[in-house]
Design a protein around this motif. Sequence first.
Motif, short mmCIF file in Angstrom:
data_model
loop_
_atom_site.label_atom_id
_atom_site.label_comp_id
_atom_site.label_asym_id
_atom_site.label_seq_id
_atom_site.Cartn_x
_atom_site.Cartn_y
_atom_site.Cartn_z
N GLY A 1 0.27 -33.19 -38.54
CA GLY A 1 -1.06 -33.61 -38.13
C GLY A 1 -1.58 -32.96 -36.86
N MET A 2 -0.83 -32.04 -36.31
CA MET A 2 -1.24 -31.38 -35.08
C MET A 2 -1.70 -29.95 -35.38
N ASN A 3 -2.77 -29.55 -34.70
CA ASN A 3 -3.28 -28.20 -34.83
C ASN A 3 -2.91 -27.38 -33.60
N TYR A 4 -2.44 -26.18 -33.85
CA TYR A 4 -2.14 -25.24 -32.77
C TYR A 4 -2.96 -23.98 -33.01
N TRP A 5 -3.48 -23.42 -31.91
CA TRP A 5 -4.40 -22.30 -32.03
C TRP A 5 -3.97 -21.12 -31.18
N GLY A 6 -4.24 -19.93 -31.69
CA GLY A 6 -4.13 -18.75 -30.87
C GLY A 6 -5.42 -18.53 -30.10
N LYS A 7 -5.46 -17.47 -29.30
CA LYS A 7 -6.65 -17.19 -28.50
C LYS A 7 -7.69 -16.38 -29.26
N GLY A 8 -7.29 -15.84 -30.40
CA GLY A 8 -8.24 -15.13 -31.24
C GLY A 8 -8.22 -13.63 -31.04
N THR A 9 -8.69 -12.94 -32.06
CA THR A 9 -8.84 -11.50 -32.00
C THR A 9 -10.19 -11.14 -32.61
N LEU A 10 -10.92 -10.25 -31.95
CA LEU A 10 -12.28 -9.94 -32.34
C LEU A 10 -12.31 -8.87 -33.43
N VAL A 11 -13.04 -9.16 -34.48
CA VAL A 11 -13.31 -8.20 -35.54
C VAL A 11 -14.80 -7.91 -35.53
N THR A 12 -15.14 -6.65 -35.39
CA THR A 12 -16.54 -6.24 -35.39
C THR A 12 -16.75 -5.22 -36.50
N VAL A 13 -17.67 -5.53 -37.39
CA VAL A 13 -17.98 -4.64 -38.50
C VAL A 13 -19.37 -4.07 -38.29
N SER A 14 -19.44 -2.75 -38.21
CA SER A 14 -20.73 -2.10 -37.97
C SER A 14 -21.30 -1.53 -39.27
N SER A 15 -22.63 -1.48 -39.33
CA SER A 15 -23.29 -0.98 -40.54
C SER A 15 -23.48 0.53 -40.50
N SER B 1 8.60 -24.33 -32.08
CA SER B 1 9.15 -25.12 -33.17
C SER B 1 8.18 -25.16 -34.33
N ILE B 2 8.39 -24.27 -35.28
CA ILE B 2 7.56 -24.23 -36.48
C ILE B 2 8.35 -24.86 -37.63
N HIS B 3 7.80 -25.94 -38.13
CA HIS B 3 8.50 -26.66 -39.20
C HIS B 3 8.28 -25.96 -40.53
N ALA B 4 9.25 -26.16 -41.42
CA ALA B 4 9.16 -25.53 -42.74
C ALA B 4 7.94 -26.01 -43.53
N ASP B 5 7.42 -27.19 -43.20
CA ASP B 5 6.27 -27.73 -43.91
C ASP B 5 4.93 -27.34 -43.28
N ALA B 6 4.98 -26.50 -42.27
CA ALA B 6 3.74 -26.12 -41.59
C ALA B 6 2.84 -25.30 -42.51
N VAL B 7 1.55 -25.53 -42.40
CA VAL B 7 0.54 -24.74 -43.09
C VAL B 7 -0.02 -23.74 -42.08
N MET B 8 -0.08 -22.51 -42.47
CA MET B 8 -0.61 -21.48 -41.58
C MET B 8 -1.98 -21.05 -42.08
N ARG B 9 -2.93 -20.98 -41.16
CA ARG B 9 -4.32 -20.74 -41.53
C ARG B 9 -4.96 -19.70 -40.62
N TRP B 10 -5.98 -19.07 -41.13
CA TRP B 10 -6.86 -18.21 -40.35
C TRP B 10 -8.26 -18.82 -40.39
N PHE B 11 -8.85 -18.88 -39.22
CA PHE B 11 -10.24 -19.30 -39.06
C PHE B 11 -11.01 -18.15 -38.44
N ARG B 12 -12.32 -18.26 -38.50
CA ARG B 12 -13.15 -17.32 -37.76
C ARG B 12 -14.37 -18.03 -37.21
#
Length: 114
Positions: free
Chosen positions: A100-114, A26-37
């Motif tokens: 007021g509730m936060n929902y999280w995914g399990k994450g995906t790894l990004v690795t940047v090599s030099s 149930s994703i409400h129309a007023d939901a804010v979608m965010r990316w964290f790292r």
Amino acid sequence: VQLVESGGGLVQTGGSLTLSCAASGSIHADAVMRWFRQAAGEQRVMVALIEPDGSTTYRDSVKGRFTISRGSAKNTVVLQLNSLRVEDTAVYYCNVLQFGMNYWGKGTLVTVSS
């Protein structure tokens, strides 16, 4: 609400990746979608967000390089990562904030090599 991220991987400095987040439930129309790292040994920080009206906000360090958008499928959000730097290496998490509730995914790894 369930969130599933995809698109992480290993890339060289200057490269690009596209992260996707599929939200179900149930994703409400007023939901804010965010990316964290979260880099190893560091706190989780917000990278970008998209409001219900489509307005966006970015962390200073990614401005001009990352772009958040809503995907073509319903309740999906995409984070385009360009000009990647070693310091962008982290686990990237999708987040939905609604009622007021936060929902999280399990994450995906990004690795940047030099």
